[in-house]
Design an enzyme around this catalytic site. Structure first.
Site: not given
Length: 314
Positions: A220, A251-252
């Site tokens: 990321s 990011g998840d």
């Protein structure tokens, strides 16, 4: 089925203010309380996309009860590992321009028996899983090789394993030959022990991670999108973001989007970036659904392209 494991879950309170001024009294414009933890967010995104999912997490105290209750309306299947200490609470301050300030508690220590129970439940579920996704920081006092042990146990059970963490736990997961790791730019820079200023630097370090036995590296890059290194190939994609409301969970969402799209190749990267870009436009740690997505092209990496922020500042 995809099993997510979150050793250090949280209750996430997000407070929207106009501008953060140190030492001043602020009046909140909006407050949200969401279930938190990286693996929890991945599970929420997967469920919203109708992907079979189970979320494994240690829960304790009234905070742990509240965490499980918040996941119920989202229909996230939860396997709780009861622990003797309260689940942590985090606070995120979001200013009107999208600037995000996080105050994260470290999380209370788990006992040896509680850690063993977490590993046992994960290994048991891994026998029925396509992927085990281990995410986030470790609670205080937790052994640094916990993710490495989870990787080996899940692989032995026949599942593929993705790990999203940082520092020594990330290094241990790489040594255990996780199938997929998803560091952000700062975390990859920490692993490399040097700043990463160009996309070519990211590709080089991802290649060194692959040489430890990791098949796929998804990085990321914040405002610069994401970079995927798989085999001898590397691709880069950026997302369209009209308004940044909160970067929590982006990011998840990126990792969940990658898994939803098959976790392979440029098409999965395109899907991942669409999910990550959608997440930053949502309030608090609300996770995107397929209806929130906008897709942008994927391109072969230009190794000389500079990054907006190098890994030491991201």
């Amino acid at each position: 089925m995809i099993v997510t494991v979150t050793p250090n879950p949280s209750l996430d309170r997000t407070v929207l203010i106009g501008e953060l001024r140190r030492g001043a009294v602020h009046r909140a414009e909006e407050v949200r309380l969401d279930p938190g933890g990286k693996g929890v967010n991945v599970a929420r995104t997967l469920v919203a996309a109708d992907r079979p999912t189970t979320c494994v997490l240690p829960t304790g105290g009234t905070e742990g009860t509240c965490l499980a209750e918040l996941l119920a309306p989202e229909a996230v299947p939860v396997v709780e590992v009861p622990v003797g200490t309260a689940t942590r609470s985090n606070v995120t301050l979001v200013e009107s321009d999208g600037t995000t300030t996080k105050l994260n508690e470290p999380g209370n220590a788990l006992s040896g028996a509680e850690i063993a129970a977490l590993e046992e439940r994960t290994a048991e579920l891994a026998t029925r899983a396509d992927w085990v996704v281990a995410c986030g920081s470790l609670p205080a006092g937790c052994p640094e090789d916990l993710y490495g042990r989870l990787v080996r146990a899940a692989c032995a059970a026949g599942a593929r394993v993705a790990v999203d963490t940082s520092g020594p736990p990330l290094r241990e997961a790489c040594r255990a030959r996780a199938d997929l790791v998803t560091p952000n730019l700062a975390e990859l820079s920490e692993l490399a022990e040097r700043p990463l200023d160009r996309l070519g630097d990211v590709v080089d370090v991802a290649g060194s991670v692959q040489r430890e036995g990791v098949s796929t590296v998804l990085v990321s890059l914040g405002a610069d999108g994401a970079l995927l290194v798989e085999g001898d190939s590397a691709w880069h994609a950026t997302g369209a973001t009209a308004l940044v409301r909160s970067t929590v969970g982006a990011g998840d969402a990126l990792l969940a989007g990658f898994l939803i799209a098959g976790a392979r190749g440029p098409a999965a990267l395109r899907h991942a970036v669409a999910y990550g870009s959608a997440a930053v436009q949502l309030p608090g740690s609300r996770m995107p659904t397929p209806d929130d997505l906008n897709f942008e092209p994927v391109r072969v990496v230009d190794v000389d392209e500079s990054l907006t922020l190098n890994g030491t500042a991201a």
